[in-house]
Design an enzyme around this catalytic site. Structure first.
Site: not given
Ligand code: GLA
Length: 746
Positions: A459, A526
């Site tokens: 990430d 997301d």
């Molecule tokens: C980002 C990712 C999510 C999740 C969060 C965790 O927003 O896109 O899928 O993994 O971080 O903090």
């Protein structure tokens, strides 16, 4: 030794695309034609064509006809964007490059050459012998073109590169532009406009590809769509600051271009130092689908290849967020395995003091507070259940409240001693500092050594703002950071060749062909709301084939939009990517679990088609009805979907038409409903009676739903009939989807 390139004209042709390159007379190469395939030309024909493409000069311009090359130069009279901007402290700012050597697939070229796909390398020196320019132009077997440049300083004085961009000419009939915008939770949203005199410039200074990335910049004939119109497109394969542009100068020349976006003083070359640009990809096609297919063919040819047998994934983020509890997470693994999940991914919250997003980020040690005996009980159980295990990391980041930031405040990227504005309570670790890079690498490798980890969700959750190197008085560090990120991925992959890595960045903010050289899938967004995902998946496939797009089924109420959707719509949307589940299954009803199990079984049965076929997106008169599908390479099978995103007007929808099938073959078209039927379904007569036991589908069934798969016998139609005449559509409620399984029968 320079070779005589006086007569170098090259024609490269692959998969219906031709490029004619004029590299004559020591000039930097210029593309005379990039577009539809041409028959192999003779030397005389090529020479004539190059001559015939020279425009007359406009009134009151320089006495040379415009000839914008791959790297347009001011010295030729070009007053549009120069390909290279830079200087030796203000001197040597308009270099005049002379080609020294031209080689095709390693063989010197001195005369007209015609070939299939190939790699062209041009080496040039500026007239003062202070700079060397190495240009590469490659036509790939699938008809995708790409180019990059390397600039080397040959003298003692430092040369500052301010900008280096490569451009591709497009014909004057390409007057309509399409690129993308977006934000967190709604990425890759198309925007159209007109190409006018001037520059349409999309700059990114976020240090990551960006949720609002231009992504791919297209120019085409007016009204171009998925299946029609001539379209030219560029994509900058880079995950740091970058640019895309379309330019039309007053004399009518038009270009599409791209490059890295360099910060002030970021690239200063000493003697012998080089700057290498990212690859700029250029795709041509009839319609957006053909443009996309060329990208897909390229991505699918990379090594290692991603199999279409992608494991169904469960990601725990929307199920538990930071609420890590061993019993709960093992229970979730058991529930997931029971419905057919094949990979289990433990998300954020397993390390350091990371009990929420305010602390612990950057401390890559399993937290004894929440995992007193480590991750072993969970990892062992996941593997015993026959699933792979995946783990979340955000290696380029740190919370200020973390051991790593406390121990090494100088590793935080900053343009001055004061740190930049925070974003999600975090700062960026400077992987351009070798000690910081080694620190992160050591911790990731230690975890990979201790646990059998099959998958990393990598990430990157903030923009890079004032991203300088504190150890160099705050000099810009985004370029070095981007290269360090790629290098770290490669080091880890070379030590763990079986490991898969996902590129995630606050959802889908790091989706580009640069990162895709080192990772195996992207997290599209997301937002798992299927209403929005229909649009995001549709456009993410403009660059990536479906097997690279993480595509999950979430709980009934979307966590990002608050909208509620039936499982049939959530699942019927998600199966057109790498399927996953992101839902606390302990809260799902038996009926929901049964349906989910059936959808997963359907996906497993069909994934070799869903994830390996050719993507087809239909143009329609109504933007709230999205028809799309995948067709197998040999045209024997296809799965199509119609999604209604709004109330229909006129109602019912027009005829369903399908492209991409063999026009001379006959196909059986069966409407299929794995586990559930859509609400409001009113089937047209040609569907016939459903075959699943006990399924009386009432014409205006308000609440879809069934426990068994429902299959209608459908009908048999000629491929050309499906393409040109179409068949009646059903009525369905908004936010519902209908699937069609299509099989060649003769
Ligand atoms: C980002 C990712 C999510 C999740 C969060 C965790 O927003 O896109 O899928 O993994 O971080 O903090």
């Amino acid at each position: 030794m320079p070779t005589d390139s006086r007569d170098s004209i090259l024609q490269l042709t692959a998969a219906g695309v031709s490029v004619l390159i004029d590299a004559k007379g020591g000039q930097l190469p210029a593309i005379v034609h990039w577009g539809a395939g041409l028959p192999a030309l003779t030397a005389r024909q090529a020479e004539t064509l190059v001559g015939a493409s020279v425009p007359v000069t406009s009134s009151n311009t320089v006495d040379l006809p415009p000839r914008p090359g791959l790297l347009p130069g001011h010295h030729s009279g070009w007053t549009g964007r120069p390909g290279l901007r830079g200087s030796f402290g203000g001197i040597g700012w308009s270099p005049k490059f002379r080609t020294q050597t031209v080689a095709l697939n390693g063989t010197p070229v001195t005369a007209f050459t015609s070939s299939g796909p190939g790699l062209l390398e041009i080496s040039a020196l500026d007239d003062a012998d202070r700079l060397r320019l190495d240009l590469t132009l490659e036509l790939l077997p699938g008809g995708l073109l790409r180019s990059r440049a390397q600039l080397t300083n040959l003298c003692d004085e430092k040369y500052t590169v301010e900008d280096l961009a490569l451009s591709f000419p497009i014909p004057s009939e390409a007057t309509e532009l399409l690129d993308f915008a977006g934000n967190h939770n709604y990425e890759r949203i198309p925007q159209r406009g007109t190409l006018r005199t001037g520059t349409h410039l999309r700059e990114n200074r976020k240090g990551r590809t960006g949720a609002d990335s231009a992504y791919i910049l297209h120019a085409g004939t007016p009204g171009f769509g998925f299946g029609h119109g001539e379209v030219w497109a560029v994509h900058t394969a880079w995950s740091g600051n970058h640019q895309h542009y379309a330019e039309r100068v007053f004399t009518g020349e038009q270009l599409l271009g791209g490059g890295e976006l360099l910060l002030p003083g970021e690239i200063r070359l000493g003697r012998g130092d080089s700057y290498t640009s990212p690859w700029i990809y250029a795709s041509y096609g009839t319609g957006l689908d053909e443009v996309a297919h060329r990208f897909h063919t390229h991505v699918r040819s990379r090594s290692p290849q991603v199999s279409a047998e992608r494991p169904v994934t469960l990601n725990v983020w929307e199920a538990v967020y930071f609420g890590h509890d061993e019993d709960k997470l093992i229970d979730l693994a058991e529930r997931a395995a029971a419905i057919g999940v094949e990979r289990y991914v433990l998300d954020d919250g397993w390390f350091g003091s990371r009990r929420d997003d305010t602390s612990g980020l950057g401390d890559w040690v399993v937290s004894p507070d929440v995992w007193p005996t480590g991750l072993h009980p969970l990892v062992d159980r996941v593997h015993a259940l026959g699933m792979q295990f995946g783990l979340w990391f955000e290696p380029e980041m740190a919370n200020p409240d973390s051991d790593v930031a406390r121990a090494h405040p100088e590793w935080i990227m900053a343009a001055r001693t004061e740190w930049p504005v925070e974003s999600r309570h975090q700062q960026v670790l400077n992987l351009g500092i070798p000690e910081a890079y080694e620190h992160v690498k050591k911790h990731i490798l230690a975890l990979l050594a201790e646990y059998p980890i099959d998958y990393i969700k990598w990430d990157h959750n903030r923009d890079l703002i004032e991203a300088g190197n504190q150890l160099e008085a705050g000099r810009p560090g985004v370029h070095a950071q981007t290269l360090a990120f790629y290098a770290l991925l490669e080091e880890i992959r070379s030590l763990h060749p079986e490991l898969e890595i996902e590129s995630c960045s606050s959802g889908g903010a790091r989706v580009d062909l640069g990162v895709l050289e080192h990772t195996d899938r992207v997290w599209v967004s997301d937002s798992i709301d299927p209403h929005d995902r229909q649009t995001m998946l549709r456009w993410t496939t403009q660059l990536l084939p479906p097997e690279y797009m993480g595509s999950h089924i979430a709980s009934g109420r979307s966590h990002t939009t608050g909208r509620r959707h039936d499982l049939a719509f959530r699942a019927g949307t998600a199966i057109f990517g790498h399927l996953g589940v992101e839902w606390d299954l302990a809260t799902a009803s038996e009926e929901e679990l049964n349906s989910l199990r059936r959808w997963i079984a359907f996906y497993k049965q069909e994934r070799s088609l869903l994830l390996a076929g050719d993507v087809v997106r239909m143009d329609g008169h109504d933007s709230s009805i999205l028809v799309h599908g995948v067709v197998s390479r040999n045209r024997s099978r296809a799965i199509f979907a119609t999604a209604a995103l709004d109330s229909l007007y006129p109602d019912p929808a027009g005829r369903l038409k399908l492209r991409g099938l063999d026009p001379d073959a006959t196909y059986r078209v069966e409407p299929v409903f794995p586990g559930t039927t859509p609400s409001g379904l009113q089937p047209p007569a040609w569907w016939g009676q459903p075959t699943a036991a006990g399924q009386a589908i009432r014409p205006t069934s308000l609440r879809g739903g069934a426990q068994d798969d429902v299959i209608f016998p459908g009908g048999s139609f000629h491929g050309s009939v499906l393409a040109k005449v179409g068949v009646a559509s059903p009525r369905i409620h908004p936010d519902q989807v209908v699937l069609y399984r299509i099989t060649k029968i003769g």
